[in-house]
Design a protein around this motif. Structure first.
Motif, PDB file in Angstrom:
ATOM      1  N   GLU A   1       0.856  -1.238  -0.352  1.00 23.39           N
ATOM      2  CA  GLU A   1      -0.029   0.013  -0.017  1.00 23.39           C
ATOM      3  C   GLU A   1       0.561   1.511   0.001  1.00 23.39           C
ATOM      4  OE1 GLU A   1      -2.824   2.927  -0.210  1.00 23.39           O
ATOM      5  OE2 GLU A   1      -3.049   0.343  -0.641  1.00 23.39           O
ATOM      6  N   ALA A   2       1.910   1.066   1.169  1.00 18.16           N
ATOM      7  CA  ALA A   2       2.894   2.208   0.596  1.00 18.16           C
ATOM      8  C   ALA A   2       3.345   2.610  -0.605  1.00 18.16           C
ATOM      9  CB  ALA A   2       3.918   1.641   1.804  1.00 18.16           C
ATOM     10  N   VAL A   3       4.050   1.271  -1.381  1.00 19.12           N
ATOM     11  CA  VAL A   3       4.085   1.103  -2.761  1.00 19.12           C
ATOM     12  C   VAL A   3       3.643   2.020  -4.370  1.00 19.12           C
ATOM     13  CG1 VAL A   3       4.938  -0.156  -4.901  1.00 19.12           C
ATOM     14  CG2 VAL A   3       5.787  -0.502  -2.542  1.00 19.12           C
ATOM     15  N   ALA A   4       2.446   1.505  -3.515  1.00 19.42           N
ATOM     16  CA  ALA A   4       1.055   2.666  -4.217  1.00 19.42           C
ATOM     17  C   ALA A   4       0.405   3.564  -4.033  1.00 19.42           C
ATOM     18  CB  ALA A   4      -0.735   1.660  -4.070  1.00 19.42           C
ATOM     19  N   ALA A   5       1.445   4.070  -3.200  1.00 15.86           N
ATOM     20  CA  ALA A   5       0.746   5.677  -2.211  1.00 15.86           C
ATOM     21  C   ALA A   5       1.781   6.389  -2.942  1.00 15.86           C
ATOM     22  CB  ALA A   5       0.844   5.599  -1.096  1.00 15.86           C
ATOM     23  N   THR A   6       3.211   5.617  -3.184  1.00 10.20           N
ATOM     24  CA  THR A   6       4.568   6.721  -3.702  1.00 10.20           C
ATOM     25  C   THR A   6       3.836   6.895  -5.281  1.00 10.20           C
ATOM     26  OG1 THR A   6       6.008   5.405  -1.723  1.00 10.20           O
ATOM     27  CG2 THR A   6       6.877   6.402  -4.057  1.00 10.20           C
ATOM     28  N   LYS A   7       3.581   5.144  -5.272  1.00 12.15           N
ATOM     29  CA  LYS A   7       3.431   5.961  -7.101  1.00 12.15           C
ATOM     30  C   LYS A   7       2.206   6.967  -7.737  1.00 12.15           C
ATOM     31  CE  LYS A   7       3.768   2.623 -10.464  1.00 12.15           C
ATOM     32  NZ  LYS A   7       3.338   0.835 -11.621  1.00 12.15           N
ATOM     33  N   ARG A   8       1.081   6.663  -6.788  1.00 13.21           N
ATOM     34  CA  ARG A   8       0.103   7.947  -7.153  1.00 13.21           C
ATOM     35  C   ARG A   8       0.595   9.282  -6.587  1.00 13.21           C
ATOM     36  NH1 ARG A   8      -3.053   3.998  -3.980  1.00 13.21           N
ATOM     37  NH2 ARG A   8      -2.501   5.818  -2.220  1.00 13.21           N
TER      38      ARG A   8
END
Length: 584
Positions: free
Chosen positions: A361-368
């Motif tokens: 989820e942290a990766v997804a937030a970084t990507k967004r």
């Protein structure tokens, strides 16, 4: 039976399964060229030595990446070895070839480079064209030597192939004096042996790495080209590891292969080449670098680019690269696929499903967050190609003269040929290549050296290798205009040897990278500089130049025209050069 050293040289290549000898002949190479005429071996002519080296390297890297790490198994099965063989002409010719020999060395290209030279009994006289070939080549090769007598030739050729194919793969060089290739001998060809595997990593080092990754708060993974050079199975192993560890994934500086699928949810993008770009990637508590060789910003650094409290884990096939410029807490040397598989198992057993979900989820937030920042600072990549037609776009249209964005150029290539094999030396278009094209394993070979003049010859060599497959993919060279103009006569080789190749020139009529770097080095704004010698004025007619060498050449303005011309180029046999006007 007695035969000349030249005949023995060519016989050895044929026995080893080599199908092509790339080269540019001279007087000291006449015996070799004549021997090729009677052999089952195709001579691929480059009109200049650096072209020949670049073609051989592109060919070798395409085969190497297709076969992957089990090169030894391919040799045992009698398959064509993933080695490019190139024959050059004495000191000036070898000097011409050094640019792409450097590029081949940075790409770990399995290359056997040979050059003719004067007879051993007159070299002390320093005849015209004489030079110390070993001194010229040894800094860019794994091994550099001169064959002193014809009886030594089989043993030295066997060793040259073995060294070139042994991980980490790379170029080797043999000087062939004229008296050696003309002397007669009855010695036999030495059999080609399978190169040794690097083997599995130390289990204790794998466990230390797994413990550090399991204890991490926000681990990041930087993937390097040693992964792609180890084959598609190694890329798949990198994906499994990233998913098990829950890491965000970045490509190394000057990534030149597909080390991780660019459409994967955890893929963030290729690292930029500045100090700030590298620090943006390394700013984390735990950094895992796998198969990297270019961890350093292009202009180097004085202050550390990795925080002092970051735990660093280096994994690779080349111990020289591990902890090279900044210390690694854990260094793991071993075959990429095997090591990543072992590391994945060790990590998977140490991380709970809840912890893995938190990381992802942290990766997804970084990507967004990064996508939002990019959308706010750049033009749309979906330009229509004409100023009046903006249907389906969210940003600015093309310029009034029809030039499209670099991102739109790459988007169009993917829409027309999503299964193409790309060879890239587009320089300032490269970021779009990795961000706008969904690249998978064995999808791309690019210039890793930073020097221009490799990509176009490598495109021809890659196409030679790809065209030999039962079901060849379209080969598309994406080449910057500045890069193309280094060796435009490369196209002659593609025409002469009926190579099916499409070259897309991303043409912004200047050395854009030098303008960008002027601001990096000197600071300030573009309006403050004259950018001496960085614009192509007057205009260079690239399409007409391509046609002068026998290829199809087209000037292309606008996305619609580019789509049509690219479709036609892929459908038609032979080399086509599309000179596409892009925005700076």
């Amino acid at each position: 039976m007695p035969r000349s050293g030249a005949d023995l040289f060519v016989e050895t290549l044929s026995e080893y399964g080599v199908e092509y000898l790339f080269g540019n002949p001279g007087t000291t190479e006449v015996p070799v060229v004549e021997a090729v005429d009677d052999a089952d071996l195709d001579y691929i002519l480059g009109l200049q030595e650096d072209i020949a080296v670049g073609m051989a390297s592109g060919y070798a890297c395409t085969l190497r990446d297709r076969i992957g790490a089990p090169i030894g198994e391919a040799v045992r099965l009698g398959e064509t070895p993933p080695v490019g063989v190139v024959n050059l002409h004495i000191a000036p010719g070898m000097a011409h070839g050094l640019g792409n020999l450097y590029a081949a060395s940075v790409s770990n290209a399995p290359l056997v480079v040979t050059a003719g030279c004067h007879r051993t009994d007159v070299q002390h006289q320093e005849p015209i064209l004489h030079g110390d070939l070993l001194e010229m080549t040894q800094q860019f090769t794994k091994w550099s030597a001169e064959v002193k007598r014809v009886g030594s030739l089989p043993q030295m050729l066997r060793r040259a192939f073995k060294v070139a194919m042994t991980p980490p793969t790379g170029p080797v060089f043999l000087a062939l004096p004229l008296d050696v290739v003309t002397a007669e001998t009855d010695v036999a060809v030495r059999p080609l042996e399978a190169p040794p595997s690097i083997g599995a990593a130390d289990p204790a080092a794998v466990d230390r790495a797994a413990e550090a990754i399991a204890d991490a708060e926000e681990p990041a993974l930087v993937v390097g080209d040693q992964i792609a050079w180890s084959g598609a199975d190694a890329v798949a192993a990198a994906v499994r590891f990233a998913e098990a560890a829950g890491v965000r994934v970045h490509g190394e500086v000057l990534q030149s292969s597909v080390d991780f699928p660019t459409d994967h949810d955890q893929w963030i993008g290729v690292s930029g080449a500045t100090v700030d770009d590298v620090r943006d990637v390394t700013d984390t508590d735990t950094l895992v670098r796998v198969g990297c060789s270019t961890n350093t910003p292009t202009l180097g650094f004085t202050d550390p680019v990795v925080p002092a409290d970051t735990t660093v884990i280096d994994v690779g096939t080349d111990s020289w690269e591990l902890g090279k410029n900044e210390p690694a807490d854990v260094s793991v040397v071993g075959d990429i696929e095997t090591t990543l598989t072992d590391l994945t198992d060790a990590v998977d057993s140490r991380i709970s499903a809840a912890e893995r979900d938190r990381r992802l989820e942290a990766v997804a937030a970084t990507k967004r967050d990064r996508a939002a920042a990019a959308d706010g600072s750049t033009d749309s990549s979906a330009d229509s190609g004409t100023p009046a037609d903006t249907a389906g776009t969210t940003g600015t249209p093309a310029d009034a003269d029809g030039r499209i964005s670099k991102a739109a150029l790459v988007e169009t290539i993917e829409s027309v040929a999503p299964d193409a094999y790309l060879v890239d030396e587009s320089v300032t278009t490269r970021r779009a290549v990795f961000s706008e094209f969904d690249l998978g394993p064995e999808g791309l070979h690019g210039n890793k050296s930073g020097g221009l003049g490799y990509g176009l010859p490598a495109s021809v060599g890659a196409a030679v290798a790809e065209n030999d497959r039962e079901d060849p993919r379209p080969v598309i060279g994406i080449i910057g205009d500045g890069s193309y103009l280094y060796y435009p006569n490369t196209i002659y080789s593609a025409v002469r040897h009926d190579v099916d190749l499409t070259v897309v020139v991303s043409n912004n009529a200047n050395y854009r990278i030098l303008k960008d770097n002027t601001l990096r080095v000197l600071g300030g704004e573009e309006s403050e500089y004259g950018f001496t010698a960085m614009d192509f004025d007057p205009h260079v007619d690239i399409a007409t130049n391509a046609e002068s060498h026998g290829a199809t050449g087209r000037d292309v303005v606008g996305r619609e025209a580019f789509t049509t011309e690219l479709e036609d180029a892929i459908d038609e046999r032979g080399p086509t050069v599309l000179d596409v006007a892009v925005r700076d």
